[in-house]
Design an enzyme around this catalytic site. Structure first.
Site, mmCIF file in Angstrom:
data_model
loop_
_atom_site.group_PDB
_atom_site.id
_atom_site.type_symbol
_atom_site.label_atom_id
_atom_site.label_comp_id
_atom_site.label_asym_id
_atom_site.label_seq_id
_atom_site.Cartn_x
_atom_site.Cartn_y
_atom_site.Cartn_z
ATOM 1 N N LYS A 120 0.812 -1.221 0.000
ATOM 2 C CA LYS A 120 0.000 0.000 0.000
ATOM 3 C C LYS A 120 0.838 1.260 0.000
ATOM 4 O O LYS A 120 0.439 2.276 -0.561
ATOM 5 C CB LYS A 120 -0.940 0.019 1.216
ATOM 6 C CG LYS A 120 -2.124 -0.918 1.085
ATOM 7 C CD LYS A 120 -3.232 -0.503 2.031
ATOM 8 C CE LYS A 120 -4.448 -1.385 1.895
ATOM 9 N NZ LYS A 120 -5.528 -0.990 2.814
ATOM 10 N N LYS A 203 -4.835 -10.323 -6.734
ATOM 11 C CA LYS A 203 -6.045 -10.447 -5.921
ATOM 12 C C LYS A 203 -7.148 -9.524 -6.454
ATOM 13 O O LYS A 203 -6.859 -8.396 -6.846
ATOM 14 C CB LYS A 203 -5.678 -10.052 -4.481
ATOM 15 C CG LYS A 203 -6.735 -10.341 -3.447
ATOM 16 C CD LYS A 203 -6.317 -9.830 -2.074
ATOM 17 C CE LYS A 203 -6.360 -8.303 -1.991
ATOM 18 N NZ LYS A 203 -6.441 -7.765 -0.631
ATOM 19 N N LYS A 206 -10.994 -4.049 -4.166
ATOM 20 C CA LYS A 206 -11.843 -2.869 -4.306
ATOM 21 C C LYS A 206 -11.044 -1.660 -4.737
ATOM 22 O O LYS A 206 -11.603 -0.685 -5.217
ATOM 23 C CB LYS A 206 -12.610 -2.595 -3.000
ATOM 24 C CG LYS A 206 -11.765 -2.658 -1.744
ATOM 25 C CD LYS A 206 -12.489 -2.154 -0.494
ATOM 26 C CE LYS A 206 -13.453 -3.136 0.107
ATOM 27 N NZ LYS A 206 -13.497 -3.035 1.601
HETATM 28 P P1 AMP Z 1 -10.917 -5.392 2.977
HETATM 29 O O1 AMP Z 1 -11.785 -5.076 1.817
HETATM 30 O O2 AMP Z 1 -9.468 -5.308 2.671
HETATM 31 O O3 AMP Z 1 -11.297 -4.678 4.228
HETATM 32 O O4 AMP Z 1 -11.193 -6.941 3.268
HETATM 33 C C1 AMP Z 1 -12.285 -7.412 4.021
HETATM 34 C C2 AMP Z 1 -12.282 -8.922 4.079
HETATM 35 O O5 AMP Z 1 -12.431 -9.469 2.767
HETATM 36 C C3 AMP Z 1 -10.968 -9.520 4.626
HETATM 37 O O6 AMP Z 1 -11.284 -10.650 5.421
HETATM 38 C C4 AMP Z 1 -10.234 -9.935 3.388
HETATM 39 O O7 AMP Z 1 -9.335 -11.002 3.613
HETATM 40 C C5 AMP Z 1 -11.384 -10.377 2.484
HETATM 41 N N1 AMP Z 1 -11.009 -10.252 1.065
HETATM 42 C C6 AMP Z 1 -10.746 -9.096 0.396
HETATM 43 N N2 AMP Z 1 -10.438 -9.349 -0.893
HETATM 44 C C7 AMP Z 1 -10.500 -10.704 -1.046
HETATM 45 C C8 AMP Z 1 -10.289 -11.589 -2.152
HETATM 46 N N3 AMP Z 1 -9.949 -11.128 -3.367
HETATM 47 N N4 AMP Z 1 -10.453 -12.927 -1.952
HETATM 48 C C9 AMP Z 1 -10.823 -13.409 -0.729
HETATM 49 N N5 AMP Z 1 -11.032 -12.619 0.355
HETATM 50 C C10 AMP Z 1 -10.871 -11.286 0.211
#
Ligand code: AMP
Ligand code: TRP
Length: 340
Positions: A120, A203, A206
C-alpha cells in the site's frame, strides 16, 4: 514468580471490513458469507473499520456512504443485528485506546515485515501516513479488545493475524498474566483468495483502478454478465481434471468462483464443464453469479434507502460492543498500572 495461570477464553468472533470503495465478490466469498453461520454458535462482533480506512485519504461524504454500504451488505448477506453486534469502529473509542498500548508492545521489526504495508505504501514510503504503518496494531486492538478467539478473514489477512498473536503473547509474557487469547484465523471455504478478472495472478480488490477486474456486490445482472464475458482467459477449453488447471490462473480462478457460488467443489465443476470452451462456461458462470448475488444486491438497495434505520442499528451495535470492551480495557489499564 508463579507461572501465568492458564485462562480459558469464551468463544468469541470478531471481523472487520474497510468501508472504502465498492465491496467485491472477494469480500463476499472470502469473508462476509462466512460470518453468517458463526452467529448461531458464537458471540459475534462485525465491524466497519472506518479508522483503518482513513490510513489513506478518504473523501468524507464517500466514507460515510461506504460505511452504510458495508453495513447494508452485512445485513443483506444474512447478518442479524440482534444476534451480532454490527457497528463502526470509530464509535467505540476503546479500539484506539488499546491500539496505543499495542503500539508500545509491537516492535518496529515486526511492522517492517508487513507485506500489506509495503504494497500500500508503494515506492515512496516516506510519504505513507504513520497510521498506515501502525495499521496492524489497530487491527490487533480490534480483535483483542473483545478477547476474540476466532477471526474469519480471507487469506490476505493471515500475516496480520500472526502479528495479533505475537502481540497477545508478548503482552501476556511481559506482564506475566494471561490477559489475551491466541486468536485463531478462520480462513474458511474454497474461495479464500479470489483473483482479478483481468489478471489471474492478482487479488480481486476494491482498490483496483479497473472496474472490469472485479464483480462488485452492487453490480446489476448486466454488469455481472459483461464483466464475466470480458474476463481474461486462455484459448484452451476447460481441462478434464482439476490438475489441468495448474499454470492456468484465470481458468482456475473462474472455476473456483463458480464452485464457491454454486456450493460445489472444483472437482464437481470440472466434472460438469471439463472439455467445454469458455463460450459455454462463462454464460453459466454469469447465471450462477446473478442468481446468488442478485437478491443480496436488491436487499442492499432497500436497506441503503433508509439510512436513519441503518444508523440506529449501528448505534445499538456500538453500545453493545462498548459494554464488552470497557471491562477489557479496564483490565489492561490495571495490569499496566495506569491509575483510573
Ligand atoms: P478489505 O476489503 O481489505 O477490508 O477486506 C475485508 C475482508 O475481505 C478480509 O477478510 C479480506 O481477507 C477479504 N477479502 C478481500 N479481498 C479478497 C479476495 N480477493 N479474496 C478473498 N477474500 C478477500
Ligand atoms: N485489515 C483487514 C482488511 O484489510 C480489515 C480489518 C481491520 C480486520 N480490523 C480487523 C479484519 C479485525 C479482521 C479483524 O481486510
Amino acid at each position: 514468580m508463579s507461572e501465568p495461570q492458564s485462562a480459558t477464553f469464551a468463544p468469541r468472533i470478531f471481523s472487520g471490513v474497510q468501508p472504502s470503495g465498492q465491496l467485491t465478490l472477494g469480500n463476499y466469498l472470502g469473508a462476509i458469507r462466512n460470518f453468517v453461520p458463526l452467529q448461531d454458535t458464537h458471540t459475534c462482533l462485525y465491524c466497519m473499520v472506518d479508522l483503518h480506512a482513513i490510513t489513506v485519504w478518504q473523501d468524507p461524504e464517500e466514507l460515510a456512504r461506504a460505511t452504510r454500504h458495508v453495513a447494508a451488505a452485512f445485513i443483506a448477506s444474512g447478518l442479524d443485528s440482534v444476534k451480532s453486534a454490527l457497528f463502526n469502529q470509530s464509535q467505540v473509542a476503546e479500539h484506539a485506546q488499546l491500539a496505543w498500548v499495542f503500539n508500545c508492545v509491537a516492535r518496529l521489526g515486526w511492522l517492517n515485515r508487513m507485506t500489506q504495508f509495503k504494497e500500500k505504501a508503494g515506492k515512496d514510503r516516506e510519504k505513507a501516513s504513520v497510521g498506515l504503518y501502525a495499521y496492524p496494531t489497530l487491527m490487533a486492538a480490534d480483535i483483542l479488545l473483545y478477547k476474540a478467539t476466532g477471526v474469519p478473514v480471507g487469506e490476505d489477512q493471515k500475516q496480520h493475524l500472526e502479528l495479533t498473536r505475537d502481540i497477545a503473547q508478548k503482552f501476556n509474557n511481559d506482564w506475566g498474566k494471561e490477559v489475551f487469547p491466541l486468536t485463531e484465523p478462520l480462513i474458511l471455504g474454497d474461495a479464500t483468495r479470489v483473483m482479478s478478472l483481468r489478471d489471474g495472478t492478482k487479488k480481486m480488490s476494491k482498490s483496483d483502478p479497473s472496474d472490469l477486474s472485479r464483480i462488485n456486490m452492487s453490480d446489476d445482472r448486466d454488469a455481472i454478465a459483461t464483466k464475466i464475458r470480458k474476463a481474461k482467459t486462455d484459448p484452451e477449453p476447460l481441462p478434464e481434471t482439476v490438475d489441468g488447471l495448474e499454470g492456468r490462473p484465470e481458468a482456475d480462478n473462474l472455476v473456483g468462483i463458480y464452485g464457491a457460488l454454486a456450493g460445489i467443489s472444483k472437482d464437481e465443476v470440472i466434472r460438469q464443464f471439463g472439455g467445454q470452451g469458455f463460450g459455454v462456461f462463462k454464460p453459466a458462470l454469469a447465471d450462477v453469479a446473478v442468481e446468488r448475488l442478485g437478491p443480496i444486491r436488491d436487499e442492499m438497495v432497500r436497506i441503503e434507502s433508509d439510512p436513519a434505520s441503518l444508523d440506529a442499528i449501528l448505534r445499538d451495535g456500538a453500545r453493545r460492543a462498548r459494554e464488552m470492551a470497557v471491562p477489557v480495557l479496564d483490565e489492561v489499564y490495571d495490569v499496566l498500572g495506569l491509575v483510573r
